[in-house]
Design a protein around this motif. Structure first.
Motif, PDB file in Angstrom:
ATOM      1  N   VAL A  10       0.849  -1.191   0.000  1.00  0.00           N
ATOM      2  CA  VAL A  10       0.000   0.000   0.000  1.00  0.00           C
ATOM      3  C   VAL A  10       0.886   1.243   0.000  1.00  0.00           C
ATOM      4  O   VAL A  10       2.021   1.207   0.484  1.00  0.00           O
ATOM      5  N   PRO A  11       0.386   2.357  -0.516  1.00  0.00           N
ATOM      6  CA  PRO A  11       1.143   3.608  -0.443  1.00  0.00           C
ATOM      7  C   PRO A  11       1.036   4.238   0.940  1.00  0.00           C
ATOM      8  O   PRO A  11       0.152   3.893   1.730  1.00  0.00           O
ATOM      9  N   ILE A  12       1.927   5.149   1.202  1.00  0.00           N
ATOM     10  CA  ILE A  12       1.896   5.941   2.432  1.00  0.00           C
ATOM     11  C   ILE A  12       1.323   7.312   2.109  1.00  0.00           C
ATOM     12  O   ILE A  12       1.645   7.893   1.082  1.00  0.00           O
ATOM     13  N   VAL A  13       0.453   7.814   2.973  1.00  0.00           N
ATOM     14  CA  VAL A  13      -0.051   9.176   2.839  1.00  0.00           C
ATOM     15  C   VAL A  13       0.499   9.995   4.005  1.00  0.00           C
ATOM     16  O   VAL A  13       0.147   9.757   5.159  1.00  0.00           O
ATOM     17  N   PRO A  14       1.417  10.934   3.724  1.00  0.00           N
ATOM     18  CA  PRO A  14       1.948  11.783   4.794  1.00  0.00           C
ATOM     19  C   PRO A  14       0.941  12.862   5.189  1.00  0.00           C
ATOM     20  O   PRO A  14       0.327  13.490   4.320  1.00  0.00           O
ATOM     21  N   VAL A  15       0.763  13.051   6.477  1.00  0.00           N
ATOM     22  CA  VAL A  15      -0.158  14.073   6.982  1.00  0.00           C
ATOM     23  C   VAL A  15       0.544  14.857   8.082  1.00  0.00           C
ATOM     24  O   VAL A  15       1.087  14.264   9.024  1.00  0.00           O
ATOM     25  N   VAL A  16       0.547  16.178   7.966  1.00  0.00           N
ATOM     26  CA  VAL A  16       1.168  17.005   8.995  1.00  0.00           C
ATOM     27  C   VAL A  16       0.153  18.022   9.513  1.00  0.00           C
ATOM     28  O   VAL A  16      -0.694  18.501   8.768  1.00  0.00           O
ATOM     29  N   THR A  17       0.257  18.310  10.794  1.00  0.00           N
ATOM     30  CA  THR A  17      -0.620  19.308  11.423  1.00  0.00           C
ATOM     31  C   THR A  17       0.235  20.350  12.127  1.00  0.00           C
ATOM     32  O   THR A  17       1.191  20.018  12.826  1.00  0.00           O
ATOM     33  N   LEU A  18      -0.121  21.600  11.917  1.00  0.00           N
ATOM     34  CA  LEU A  18       0.524  22.710  12.613  1.00  0.00           C
ATOM     35  C   LEU A  18      -0.516  23.408  13.467  1.00  0.00           C
ATOM     36  O   LEU A  18      -1.672  23.547  13.066  1.00  0.00           O
ATOM     37  N   PHE A  19      -0.104  23.854  14.640  1.00  0.00           N
ATOM     38  CA  PHE A  19      -0.984  24.567  15.543  1.00  0.00           C
ATOM     39  C   PHE A  19      -0.594  26.037  15.522  1.00  0.00           C
ATOM     40  O   PHE A  19       0.474  26.413  16.018  1.00  0.00           O
ATOM     41  N   MET A  20      -1.466  26.837  14.894  1.00  0.00           N
ATOM     42  CA  MET A  20      -1.197  28.260  14.701  1.00  0.00           C
ATOM     43  C   MET A  20      -2.013  29.098  15.685  1.00  0.00           C
ATOM     44  O   MET A  20      -2.882  28.577  16.402  1.00  0.00           O
ATOM     45  N   ASP A  21      -1.752  30.399  15.685  1.00  0.00           N
ATOM     46  CA  ASP A  21      -2.496  31.303  16.566  1.00  0.00           C
ATOM     47  C   ASP A  21      -3.989  31.272  16.280  1.00  0.00           C
ATOM     48  O   ASP A  21      -4.814  31.427  17.182  1.00  0.00           O
ATOM     49  N   ASP A  22      -4.334  31.073  14.987  1.00  0.00           N
ATOM     50  CA  ASP A  22      -5.746  31.109  14.612  1.00  0.00           C
ATOM     51  C   ASP A  22      -6.373  29.725  14.504  1.00  0.00           C
ATOM     52  O   ASP A  22      -7.471  29.572  13.975  1.00  0.00           O
ATOM     53  N   GLY A  23      -5.688  28.700  14.989  1.00  0.00           N
ATOM     54  CA  GLY A  23      -6.274  27.358  14.977  1.00  0.00           C
ATOM     55  C   GLY A  23      -5.309  26.301  14.469  1.00  0.00           C
ATOM     56  O   GLY A  23      -4.091  26.484  14.464  1.00  0.00           O
ATOM     57  N   ARG A  24      -5.888  25.193  14.021  1.00  0.00           N
ATOM     58  CA  ARG A  24      -5.107  24.042  13.559  1.00  0.00           C
ATOM     59  C   ARG A  24      -5.127  23.982  12.033  1.00  0.00           C
ATOM     60  O   ARG A  24      -6.154  24.238  11.421  1.00  0.00           O
ATOM     61  N   HIS A  25      -4.010  23.621  11.449  1.00  0.00           N
ATOM     62  CA  HIS A  25      -3.924  23.514   9.989  1.00  0.00           C
ATOM     63  C   HIS A  25      -3.319  22.155   9.647  1.00  0.00           C
ATOM     64  O   HIS A  25      -2.175  21.872   9.989  1.00  0.00           O
ATOM     65  N   THR A  26      -4.092  21.324   8.971  1.00  0.00           N
ATOM     66  CA  THR A  26      -3.628  19.989   8.581  1.00  0.00           C
ATOM     67  C   THR A  26      -3.440  19.923   7.070  1.00  0.00           C
ATOM     68  O   THR A  26      -4.299  20.385   6.313  1.00  0.00           O
ATOM     69  N   ILE A  27      -2.314  19.356   6.666  1.00  0.00           N
ATOM     70  CA  ILE A  27      -2.010  19.193   5.248  1.00  0.00           C
ATOM     71  C   ILE A  27      -1.925  17.701   4.936  1.00  0.00           C
ATOM     72  O   ILE A  27      -1.128  16.976   5.548  1.00  0.00           O
ATOM     73  N   ILE A  28      -2.757  17.246   4.005  1.00  0.00           N
ATOM     74  CA  ILE A  28      -2.723  15.862   3.551  1.00  0.00           C
ATOM     75  C   ILE A  28      -1.888  15.815   2.274  1.00  0.00           C
ATOM     76  O   ILE A  28      -2.274  16.394   1.254  1.00  0.00           O
ATOM     77  N   GLY A  29      -0.750  15.171   2.337  1.00  0.00           N
ATOM     78  CA  GLY A  29       0.162  15.147   1.202  1.00  0.00           C
ATOM     79  C   GLY A  29      -0.220  14.126   0.147  1.00  0.00           C
ATOM     80  O   GLY A  29      -1.186  13.362   0.299  1.00  0.00           O
ATOM     81  N   ASP A  30       0.548  14.110  -0.920  1.00  0.00           N
ATOM     82  CA  ASP A  30       0.347  13.136  -1.996  1.00  0.00           C
ATOM     83  C   ASP A  30       0.828  11.760  -1.551  1.00  0.00           C
ATOM     84  O   ASP A  30       1.662  11.623  -0.642  1.00  0.00           O
ATOM     85  N   LYS A  31       0.338  10.737  -2.219  1.00  0.00           N
ATOM     86  CA  LYS A  31       0.772   9.375  -1.922  1.00  0.00           C
ATOM     87  C   LYS A  31       2.283   9.255  -2.119  1.00  0.00           C
ATOM     88  O   LYS A  31       2.859   9.807  -3.053  1.00  0.00           O
ATOM     89  N   PHE A  32       2.892   8.511  -1.214  1.00  0.00           N
ATOM     90  CA  PHE A  32       4.328   8.245  -1.283  1.00  0.00           C
ATOM     91  C   PHE A  32       4.523   6.741  -1.444  1.00  0.00           C
ATOM     92  O   PHE A  32       3.980   5.951  -0.671  1.00  0.00           O
ATOM     93  N   TYR A  33       5.277   6.367  -2.457  1.00  0.00           N
ATOM     94  CA  TYR A  33       5.516   4.948  -2.727  1.00  0.00           C
ATOM     95  C   TYR A  33       6.950   4.595  -2.339  1.00  0.00           C
ATOM     96  O   TYR A  33       7.893   4.947  -3.046  1.00  0.00           O
ATOM     97  N   PRO A  34       7.131   3.912  -1.212  1.00  0.00           N
ATOM     98  CA  PRO A  34       8.479   3.594  -0.746  1.00  0.00           C
ATOM     99  C   PRO A  34       9.127   2.493  -1.582  1.00  0.00           C
ATOM    100  O   PRO A  34       8.453   1.768  -2.319  1.00  0.00           O
TER     101      PRO A  34
END
Length: 208
Positions: A149-173
């Protein structure tokens, strides 16, 4: 009934998932904005950054779709642990080699059966002011390869105005495990860096 604890009563867990998502909102602070979309065409191994106690409920909100989760058994006999059990969790005792091996085998099987699974390879909260991503173990690479299966990288940042999550493109190891985990970490660190830069530029453009 499945021998894998996380998959017990799986149909019920999938049915109550929308309710759990609503409950998760009570565990978070600030508004959530999501960039990117989780894949609909196949199941994936979700690899996320680990920053604070709000990471898990935020990931659940951002992804939307049901996924199983790898969690340290320190939380097993708590109220939060009960919520994780209702979702579907693979507990791991990090200092126990046999526990790590069994968890890895179970995760591969869950992925092979067509379900999404999420984990935090940083292992602990990243509270470092100098590292966008902590070093990550390549176990996630090996599991994705074994499950095909592919990996989907997901990162979350906590900013002054709330939470921001970025769902990245599929990564094929690839079977070059150390190269793949380094590439994956670089991708996730870059997603974080770009968002920090955007926030800086936005604040810079605001009147003082």
């Amino acid at each position: 009934m499945s021998k894998i604890n996380a998959l017990k009563y799986k149909k019920i867990k999938e049915l109550i998932h929308p309710l759990l998502i609503k409950t998760m909102k009570t565990k978070t602070t600030g508004e959530l904005t999501v960039e990117g979309k989780f894949p609909e065409d196949e199941n994936c191994l979700i690899v996320a950054n680990h920053f604070c106690i709000e990471d898990i409920p935020t990931l659940g909100q951002a992804v939307g779709k049901h996924f199983y989760l790898l969690v340290s058994d320190e939380d097993k006999n708590t109220i939060d642990g009960l919520g994780l059990e209702l979702n579907g969790v693979e507990w791991i005792h990090r200092t126990d080699k046999s526990s790590r091996i069994q968890a890895s085998e179970n995760i591969v099987e869950i992925l092979k059966q067509g379900y999404n699974f999420a984990m935090y390879p940083e292992a602990t909260w990243n509270l470092s002011p100098n590292l966008l991503m902590l070093p990550m173990n390549y176990g996630c690479i090996r599991m994705a390869l074994l499950a095909n299966v592919p990996i989907v990288p997901v990162v979350t940042l906590f900013m002054d105005d709330g939470r921001h999550t970025i769902i990245g493109d599929k990564f094929y190891p690839t079977d070059k495990l150390e190269d793949s985990i380094r590439d994956l970490r670089d991708i996730m660190a870059t997603l974080i860096y770009v968002q920090i830069e955007k926030e800086y530029q936005k604040k810079k453009g605001q009147p003082g």
